[in-house]
Design an enzyme around this catalytic site. Structure first.
Site, short mmCIF file in Angstrom:
data_model
loop_
_atom_site.label_atom_id
_atom_site.label_comp_id
_atom_site.label_asym_id
_atom_site.label_seq_id
_atom_site.Cartn_x
_atom_site.Cartn_y
_atom_site.Cartn_z
N SER A 68 47.55 -16.55 -85.96
CA SER A 68 46.39 -15.86 -86.53
C SER A 68 46.87 -14.89 -87.61
CB SER A 68 45.67 -15.09 -85.43
OG SER A 68 44.89 -14.05 -85.98
N GLU A 99 41.54 -28.95 -82.28
CA GLU A 99 40.17 -28.69 -82.77
C GLU A 99 39.81 -29.65 -83.90
OE1 GLU A 99 40.40 -24.00 -81.48
OE2 GLU A 99 40.71 -24.56 -83.58
N TYR A 105 24.16 -60.87 -101.46
CA TYR A 105 24.78 -59.62 -101.87
C TYR A 105 23.75 -58.72 -102.52
CZ TYR A 105 27.62 -56.10 -104.08
OH TYR A 105 28.14 -54.89 -104.45
N1 ARG Z 1 32.02 -53.50 -106.64
C1 ARG Z 1 31.24 -54.38 -105.89
C2 ARG Z 1 31.24 -53.98 -104.43
O1 ARG Z 1 32.05 -53.21 -104.10
C3 ARG Z 1 31.75 -55.77 -105.99
C4 ARG Z 1 30.71 -56.82 -105.91
C5 ARG Z 1 29.84 -56.74 -107.09
N2 ARG Z 1 28.95 -57.83 -107.17
C6 ARG Z 1 27.83 -57.77 -107.89
N3 ARG Z 1 27.11 -58.80 -107.92
N4 ARG Z 1 27.46 -56.67 -108.45
O2 ARG Z 1 30.44 -54.40 -103.62
#
Ligand code: ARG
Length: 460
Positions: A279, A292, A319
């Protein structure tokens, strides 16, 4: 310079603020090694299936190796380019080496499959590192447990001393928990270790790629059975984060207990100085900061699980850019746990046991009340009645401020002479723990067997 992998259909550059907002290179550069390994294997697979000439495949492969080499040795190599992500970085840098051919490495390939391939490789390696570090912690708990196999201390329920146990028994409990955490990483690894490459953007690839060979090349155990699933799925990431969170949560519980039991109020053991801090004002203090922080980091790792689940919620198949948020949560969970485990192992290995203090705390006579009731029951008194009789003895001892064992000896003598004669044995801490010798119990021999089984389990 802004380098993009797209733009033929655009007349204007992206908005600057949006570009910076959308770029993942500041963090997905951590996947450079994985991205390059996968890209090299893909280039060679393109050559193998006749999509590009073998010589081009080789040039791509060598160029990619050089990019990685430069990333390791050339100062500023990663920071000079204004790229969107690690995939754009690699292709741009590759272009400096092999020219236009660099684009061929992307033939029929999508970043949607690349990003998840690299992340799966990262998770796989992180599972291995976590499992190895957990083995180390289990071994440290087993070493300490063996050292304290005979050291009697109180075991607690509801934070109240309940029954005598041994320090070794306590350590074994933790060792088994961390051994399960290790298994969880082995399980998570199996599900992460499936190759998405060859999925294209979402619908698969028109190229006759040998995906099984690609998988073997990159150390994957299987290829993804559906391209749309492969680019959409992040359950492996959430599962990994959960494995981290469960282990970190156990570290948090361990820390809490070590903090209390090493403090002056309990004093069962001392923490190694190397893991405490002084401390700035109070000269006498040695604070358990390491513990901690181990406890505090559980918040961060638990949050990673939540982040990954909420991120996925409501996403349609395919995606979406939301999925880019997967990486930092995974990195954060991995970093926190992998940083924590060696510290926890060091603390456990350095604990200095205070057997006298433990034994004194375990000598409080109420801790033997349950054993006494069981002995009475085994002498023929129905257990519920025995429980009641001992409860009355406890009340009497408290009211008269006299030792429970004396009261018990006096009052049981007439009706239960055999029990009265054994009172000192029943109230003896070492005898009490020795009595619990059935598998899973706190008897020193049982605990030693349990510790060596825990140890063996993390060596497999
Ligand atoms: N930077 C993107 C990610 O991390 C990669 C994939 C991008 N794909 C796309 N269709 N924008 O997910």
């Amino acid at each position: 310079m802004t380098a993009k992998l797209w733009g033929g259909n655009y007349e204007t550059a992206p908005d600057r603020a949006f570009w910076e907002f959308g770029a993942s290179f500041p963090f997905d550069r951590r996947l450079l090694g994985e991205e390059i390994a996968a890209s090299r294997a893909y280039a060679l697979a393109l050559g193998e299936c006749g999509a590009i000439p073998h010589a081009d495949a080789r040039r791509l492969d060598e160029g990619l190796a050089l990019v990685l080499e430069r990333a390791k040795t050339v100062p500023g190599y990663l920071d000079e380019l204004d790229v969107e992500d690690v995939h754009s970085f690699v292709e741009t840098r590759l272009g400096e080496i092999v020219g236009e051919l660099a684009g061929q490495g992307h033939l029929a390939r999508s970043r949607n499959e690349q990003t998840v391939t690299a992340l799966r490789m990262f998770v796989r390696a992180a599972c291995d590192r976590a499992a190895a570090a957990l083995s180390g912690l289990v071994e440290a708990l087993c070493d300490k447990g063996e050292e304290g196999a005979e050291a009697v201390m109180p075991g607690f329920t509801h934070v109240r001393a309940a029954e005598p146990i041994t320090f070794g028994f306590w350590a074994s409990a933790l060792a088994w928990g961390f051994a399960r955490d290790r298994q969880r990483f082995q399980d998570a690894r199996r599900r992460a270790n499936v190759l998405p490459l060859g999925s294209g953007a979402l619908a698969g690839t028109p190229l006759p790629l040998d995906r099984a060979r690609l998988a073997a090349e990159l150390g994957f155990e299987a290829v993804s059975p559906n391209a749309l699933d492969a680019v959409s799925d992040r359950d492996f990431a959430a599962e990994f984060a959960f494995a981290c969170a469960q282990a970190q949560t156990r570290l948090s519980r361990l820390s809490e207990e070590l903090i209390w039991h090493s403090g002056p109020e309990y004093g069962f053991y001392r923490l190694p100085d190397a893991y405490t801090t002084g401390s700035s004002l109070m000269p006498q203090k040695k604070n358990p900061d390491a513990l901690e922080l181990l406890r505090g980091k559980a918040a961060r790792v638990q949050a990673a699980v939540q982040r990954l689940l909420v991120m996925q919620k409501g996403l349609p198949a395919g995606y979406q850019k939301d999925l880019q948020e997967d990486k930092e949560a995974v990195f954060d969970a991995a970093d926190a746990l992998l940083g924590s485990l060696p510290v926890a192992t060091g603390v456990v290995a350095g604990l200095v046991l205070d057997r006298d203090t433990m034994r004194r705390a375990a000598s409080r006579e109420e801790l033997y009340a349950a054993s006494l009731a069981v002995v009475l029951a085994r002498e023929g008194l129905p257990f519920r009645q025995a429980h009641h009789v001992v409860g009355e003895l406890v009340v009497a001892a408290q009211a008269l401020k006299r030792p429970l064992r004396d009261i018990a000896r006096e009052r049981l003598r007439a009706q239960h002479p055999a029990v009265a004669a054994r009172i000192d044995t029943i109230f003896d801490p070492a005898e009490a723990v020795r009595a619990k010798a059935t598998e899973g119990g706190t008897a020193p021999e049982t605990v030693r067997a349990s510790l060596s089984a825990a140890r063996a389990s993390v060596r497999r």
